[in-house]
Design an enzyme around this catalytic site. Structure first.
Site, short mmCIF file in Angstrom:
data_model
loop_
_atom_site.label_atom_id
_atom_site.label_comp_id
_atom_site.label_asym_id
_atom_site.label_seq_id
_atom_site.Cartn_x
_atom_site.Cartn_y
_atom_site.Cartn_z
N THR A 132 -8.69 18.96 -29.50
CA THR A 132 -7.61 18.96 -30.27
C THR A 132 -7.03 18.14 -31.19
OG1 THR A 132 -5.38 18.85 -29.06
CG2 THR A 132 -6.66 21.51 -29.66
N LYS A 180 -0.83 21.81 -25.46
CA LYS A 180 -1.56 22.98 -26.33
C LYS A 180 -2.15 24.41 -25.68
CE LYS A 180 -1.52 19.72 -30.48
NZ LYS A 180 -2.81 19.34 -31.34
N THR A 231 -15.62 8.43 -26.01
CA THR A 231 -15.17 7.55 -25.98
C THR A 231 -15.70 5.59 -25.72
OG1 THR A 231 -12.91 9.49 -25.14
CG2 THR A 231 -12.55 6.43 -25.28
N HIS A 253 -22.04 -4.17 -29.32
CA HIS A 253 -21.63 -3.73 -27.54
C HIS A 253 -21.20 -4.85 -26.76
CE1 HIS A 253 -24.66 0.07 -28.95
NE2 HIS A 253 -23.44 0.59 -29.21
N GLU A 310 -31.45 -3.34 -26.09
CA GLU A 310 -31.11 -4.61 -27.04
C GLU A 310 -30.40 -5.20 -26.37
OE1 GLU A 310 -28.22 -2.62 -28.80
OE2 GLU A 310 -26.47 -3.12 -27.14
N SER A 319 -8.24 14.85 -33.76
CA SER A 319 -8.88 14.37 -34.83
C SER A 319 -9.67 14.39 -35.41
CB SER A 319 -8.39 13.04 -35.85
OG SER A 319 -8.10 12.06 -35.04
N GLU A 320 -10.46 13.43 -33.68
CA GLU A 320 -12.17 13.08 -33.35
C GLU A 320 -12.49 14.75 -32.56
OE1 GLU A 320 -14.35 10.62 -34.63
OE2 GLU A 320 -12.10 10.34 -35.67
#
Length: 300
Positions: A17, A43, A101, A250, A212, A19-20
Site C-alpha cells: 500500500t 490497513k 528495498t 552499489h 561488477e 507508493s512504490e
C-alpha cells in the site's frame, strides 16, 4: 520451465500500500503475476483495486498465506523495518522472499540472511530488481515489456540496469528466467546459486552472468563454472574504468588494491571457458554467436 519463479507462484507483497508497492504491484499484475495479497498491519481488511484485479490486504504474512496459499513474498518495506519484515516472512516458512528495498544496513541483512538460511527460505536481494520468468511471472521491478518472450537464455546479474539492457538486447531470443541478485556486500542468492539452478533447468540452453567490480563473487562463480557447469556461459563485468578505492553505484562495488578489479574477474571467467564481452552489446553478440553454433549447444 524457469528457476525459482513460475506461473504457479502465488505472490504476496509486503508494503503493497506504499507508493512504490502500489506502482510495482500494478506492473507485476499487468505482466501476469498472480498477486494474491498485500500486507500492512494498519490497513488489514481493505481491498485495493488494481485495474481489473482486487487484492486483499492482511495484517500479517501468516494471515495472508493462510488465506491465499502464497509461496512468494516481495518486500517493499522501508529500510528501518525491512529486517523485521523479512524475518516475519521467514517465520511462516515461505519458500522465496524477494527483497527490493535499497539502503538496508549490512548488519540487518546479515541477520535476516542467516535466519532465512537456517529455516530454508531463499532470499533474493536486498537492493535488487527481483526476478522474472517471461510469460509466467514477475516478482519485483523488472519492466516486463523489455523481454516479454520466453526463451533459451538464463540471466543472473548484480546490476538491475544491466539486467534490463541485456534483456532488451536479447529480446528476440528470450529468457527462461532473469534474476537480479543485487549489488550489496551481502546478498541472499548468489551467482553460484543461479548457475546451479540454470544448469538443472531443461529450458535454459545458455547462461549470461553479469558481474561488477568489488568482492570475489565472480571469481568464485568462475571456479564453480569450471567444475560444475556444462552449459555455455557468456559474461560481462562492469567497472573497467572505475577508479581504485571508490564505491561505484552499489555498496558492494568497491575495489581495494588489486582485489575485485574488473580485469581480475574477466581473467578468472575466461580461464573457466567463459566468453566475456567488453560491452553489453558485444556480450549480446557473443550470446547470439554461441547459440548459432551447430551441434550440441550444451557442450561447455
Amino acid at each position: 520451465m524457469a528457476i525459482f519463479l513460475t506461473k504457479e507462484s502465488k505472490v504476496v507483497v509486503q508494503g503493497m500500500t506504499g507508493s512504490e508497492g502500489m506502482k510495482h504491484t500494478r506492473r507485476m499484475l499487468a505482466s501476469g503475476t498472480d498477486i494474491v495479497a498485500g500486507v500492512n498491519p494498519r490497513k488489514a481488511g481493505k481491498v485495493i483495486d488494481f485495474d481489473d484485479r482486487a487484492v486483499p490486504v492482511f495484517g500479517s504474512v501468516r494471515a495472508a498465506i493462510e488465506a491465499t496459499g502464497a509461496d512468494v513474498t516481495v518486500v517493499f518495506v522501508p529500510p528501518p523495518f525491512a529486517k523485521a519484515a523479512v524475518i516475519e516472512a521467514v517465520d511462516t516458512g515461505i519458500p522465496l522472499a524477494v527483497v527490493i528495498t535499497e539502503g538496508i544496513p549490512v548488519h540487518d541483512a546479515v541477520v535476516f540472511h542467516a535466519y532465512a538460511a537456517q529455516r530454508g527460505t531463499r532470499v533474493i536481494g536486498p537492493n535488487c530488481p527481483g526476478l522474472i520468468s517471461p510469460g509466467q511471472s514477475n516478482a519485483g521491478i523488472i519492466p516486463a515489456d523489455i523481454a516479454a518472450k520466453p526463451g533459451r537464455v538464463g540471466l543472473v546479474s548484480k546490476s538491475g540496469t544491466l539486467t534490463y539492457q541485456l534483456m532488451y538486447e536479447l529480446r528476440e531470443i528470450g529468457f527462461s528466467s532473469a534474476v537480479g541478485i543485487g549489488g550489496d556486500p551481502v546478498v541472499g542468492t548468489t551467482h553460484i546459486d543461479c548457475l546451479a539452478a540454470f544448469e538443472q533447468d531443461p529450458d535454459t540452453e545458455l547462461i549470461v552472468l553479469i558481474g561488477e567490480i568489488g568482492g570475489d563473487a565472480e571469481e568464485r562463480a568462475a571456479a564453480y563454472i569450471a567444475e560444475r557447469i556444462t552449459k555455455p556461459v557468456v559474461g560481462y563485468i562492469a567497472g573497467f574504468t572505475a577508479p581504485e578505492g571508490k564505491t561505484m553505484g552499489h555498496a558492494g562495488a568497491i575495489v581495494s588494491g588489486s582485489s575485485g578489479t574488473a580485469h581480475a574477474k574477466k581473467q578468472a571467467l575466461e580461464a573457466a571457458g567463459v566468453r566475456v564481452g567488453a560491452t553489453p552489446t558485444e556480450t549480446s553478440r557473443l550470446v547470439r554467436a554461441r547459440l548459432a553454433q551447430p551441434g550440441d549447444v550444451a557442450a561447455h
